[in-house]
Write an enzyme that holds these catalytic residues in place. Structure first.
Site, PDB file in Angstrom:
ATOM      1  N   TYR A 439      56.157  34.282  44.065  1.00 27.94           N
ATOM      2  CA  TYR A 439      56.899  33.578  45.135  1.00 27.94           C
ATOM      3  C   TYR A 439      56.563  32.099  45.202  1.00 27.94           C
ATOM      4  CZ  TYR A 439      52.956  35.105  48.270  1.00 27.94           C
ATOM      5  OH  TYR A 439      51.753  35.371  48.846  1.00 27.94           O
ATOM      6  N   GLU A 440      57.390  31.380  45.944  1.00 31.10           N
ATOM      7  CA  GLU A 440      57.277  29.902  45.996  1.00 31.10           C
ATOM      8  C   GLU A 440      57.484  29.286  44.620  1.00 31.10           C
ATOM      9  OE1 GLU A 440      57.484  28.356  48.514  1.00 31.10           O
ATOM     10  OE2 GLU A 440      56.960  29.945  49.916  1.00 31.10           O
ATOM     11  N   GLY A 441      58.357  29.887  43.825  1.00 29.35           N
ATOM     12  CA  GLY A 441      58.597  29.385  42.480  1.00 29.35           C
ATOM     13  C   GLY A 441      57.644  30.048  41.512  1.00 29.35           C
TER      14      GLY A 441
END
Ligand SMILES: Cc1cc2nc3c(=O)[nH]c(=O)nc-3n(C[C@H](O)[C@H](O)[C@H](O)COP(=O)(O)OP(=O)(O)OC[C@H]3O[C@@H](n4cnc5c(N)ncnc54)[C@H](O)[C@@H]3O)c2cc1C
Length: 598
Positions: A439-441
């Protein structure tokens, strides 16, 4: 479960001795951030994390969250812990005083985030997401939005979320479909389904403020047509209290590998009332504020999992008996020696230690750049810090979550078979840490951001800003005999980093696929290089302190020994990444899709 003990001595070392926080805060005019004040805050925060959050970590994993028509119930104790957190004033720590915050620099908040996240990552995500939402509203919201929503999030009465992902898109937000139709009263009706929304629904606060990406009618396609909206779960009444239920609901929660105590929600927006934040079609730009905070926040997950697994496995390695030391019995009175005598167990412990302490240095250093972006005296100073932070954030996020996960696996390995058994809690650390790389890239997306946007698109300027700093440090210490073991390899990797970048830049001009084929190796290489700089600096501080005389010889010696371990046993991994990044895109792209499997 490893019982969390806040590593206060190391926190102090990194803040005060490595990063001169006293001078840093004084230069920013942060008058409240005196050493005594910071010390008191950290001590108090440590107590809360050790005594309240840590005991709930395994409970959260076992019970998980439960969904019903009435809402989502968090695990036993989570709600009460949040109440205590709010009563302690923790949500307001770094927020603006004009909205009820205490106005402390973000880098002080980062220390608390580290302790919270290590003690109980799932719990920490509730206030963590709120923090990102607060920053977005503070920077891009109107005065009215700040008055209505920000003050309540700062007080902790309400929490916030980040609603980007949809079932068909996460990395590529340019293709998102949620819609926002303007209403006559200036509000918008938001329609769409968001998935994987952390803390999207829970029972810890009176209201939940969703920060949502959606498209206006006729908006341009792709990322240039996305706008940002505030959508509260309950619409505020004339007094600003949570009142009428908005048309937003949690359809279900996910069953997942780890972070069971944090609700991962499907959020349905069925014409929910929302308000535009920032300019039309500039939602993704506004969201970047949120994302940088969130990315550094996620980097903490790498640090936290390394620290927690290290604490657990160190205690176990001193206690567990198995076989004799190769150089003769170390505990002849016992039936066998403790496993900490074995070189391979030490390899695992020292890797975790080097990762955790290196990660702390990198995160606090990056957070100091964030302070300068917000409070620096001159435009020039703020711009430079912003560029440095932009360069370091993808490295911190992806490199630290990757090696933090590796460290958590080593922590489990030190326990042998017991590491695989839930009761000890070590396998939970591994499961919880795994999401950090997604997550978050994802690591792949962070790597493209680093090599493509941050390095090649700036003609290497952001990299040079950092390598110049390393070069100056190497020159300053070139004559120091004790530092030679660190300076020579640091100088070499610093030079090679630039050369590799030039080579990749040249091959990317011939073939764009070269960027994507080299990027993850480039990111990992960059991570090892940044760590080399920080470990050399930590060794230098320790050597200087010992030369001046100290009663803490063991602590400082361990710093130098860990630096030696890092340079001789971990940094050589960069070699493999260097070779691999130059191997060429054809080794990945030549195979036709139909040839992958028969
Ligand atoms: C537990 C959990 C919590 C989450 N919390 C939130 C939240 O609070 N809010 C929110 O909005 N989202 C949240 N997410 C969503 C998360 O951010 C996305 O899952 C993540 O960004 C990846 O997107 P995706 O799942 O669509 O994967 P995809 O984008 O489909 O990617 C699949 C794979 O393809 C790779 N890939 C994609 N494009 C490229 C490219 N151009 N080059 C190279 N590789 C590429 C990716 O690296 C990945 O390996 C959460 C997810 C989970 C599992």
């Amino acid at each position: 479960m490893p019982e969390y003990k806040a590593p206060l001595r190391d926190i102090k070392f990194v803040m005060s001795e490595l990063l001169n926080s006293e001078q840093h805060y004084a230069s920013l005019g942060a008058e409240d951030a005196t050493p005594d004040m910071i010390d008191a805050i950290i001590q108090e925060g440590a107590k809360f994390c050790e005594q309240v959050l840590s005991p709930l970590n395994q409970v959260g994993d076992r019970e998980g969250c439960t969904w019903s028509e009435e809402g989502v119930k968090t695990p036993t104790g989570f709600r009460e812990a949040y109440k205590q957190y709010v009563e302690g004033g923790w949500p307001s720590m770094t927020a603006a005083p004009e909205h009820g915050g205490q106005g402390l620099p973000e880098s002080v908040g980062i220390v608390m985030s580290e302790m919270v996240g290590t003690a109980n990552w799932s719990w920490g995500m509730y206030p963590g997401l709120s923090h990102g939402a607060m920053n977005t509203v503070e920077l891009h919201g109107t005065d009215e939005q700040k008055e209505t929503y920000l003050t309540k999030m700062i007080s902790g009465e309400w929490t916030g979320t980040m609603c980007l992902t949809e079932a068909h898109c996460g990395s590529d937000l340019g293709i998102l479909r949620s819609r926002a139709e303007p209403n006559a009263d200036g509000s918008y009706s938001i329609t769409g389904t968001k998935i994987f929304i952390s803390a999207g629904e829970h029972d810890m606060a009176d209201n939940i403020i969703h920060v949502v990406l959606a498209r206006l009618p006729g908006a341009p396609e792709g990322t240039k047509g996305i706008s940002l909206f505030i959508v509260p779960k309950f619409l505020p009444d004339a007094e600003g209290n949570a009142a009428e239920q908005n048309a937003v609901s949690c359809g279900s929660i996910e069953h997942k590998m780890g972070i069971h105590g944090n609700a991962t929600c499907v959020m349905n927006f069925d014409g929910a009332k929302g308000w535009l934040i920032g300019p039309e079609n500039k939602g993704l730009n506004c969201m970047f504020t949120f994302m940088n905070v969130a990315r550094l926040g996620t980097a903490i997950q790498g640090l936290g999992s390394a620290e927690l697994s290290f604490q657990g496995s160190l205690a176990y390695a001193k206690d567990r008996l198995a076989m004799r030391s190769l150089s003769g019995a170390k505990k002849p009175e016992a039936p066998a020696d403790p496993i900490i005598v074995h070189p391979d167990v030490r390899r695992m412990l020292l890797t975790q230690k080097a990762v955790a302490e290196g990660a702390r240095a990198l995160i606090y250093y990056t957070a100091q750049q964030g302070d300068i972006v917000q409070r620096g005296k001159t435009e020039e100073e703020r711009r430079e810090a912003d560029e440095l932070m932009g360069f370091l954030t993808p490295i911190a996020k992806a490199f630290l979550t990757e090696i933090g996960h590796e460290a958590s696996n080593l922590g489990m390995q030190v326990f042998g078979g017991h590491g695989f058994i839930s009761e000890w809690g070590m396998e939970q650390v591994v499961r919880d840490a795994r999401i950090g790389m997604i997550y978050e890239g994802t690591t792949g997306i962070q790597a493209l951001d680093l090599l493509g946007r941050k390095v090649l698109m700036t003609q290497g300027e952001s990299l040079k800003r950092f390598t110049r700093q390393v070069h100056v440090f190497c020159k300053e210490n070139a004559e120091n005999e004790q530092m030679k073991q660190f300076i020579e390899p640091l100088q070499a990797i610093n030079r090679e980093w630039g050369e590799l970048t030039v080579k990749l830049g040249m091959s990317a001009m011939q073939n764009r696929e070269e960027v994507g084929s080299a990027s993850v190796d480039y990111l990992m290489y960059s991570g090892y290089a940044v760590f080399a700089y920080l470990w050399a600096k930590m060794a230098q501080v320790a050597l200087n302190t010992m030369a001046e005389g100290t009663t803490e010889e063991t602590f400082y010696n361990a710093k130098v020994q860990t630096a030696r371990f890092y340079f001789t046993r971990i940094l050589p991994r960069a070699r493999g990444h260097a070779e691999s990044m130059l191997a060429g895109a054809d080794t990945l792209m030549d195979m036709p899709e139909e040839a992958f499997a028969f």
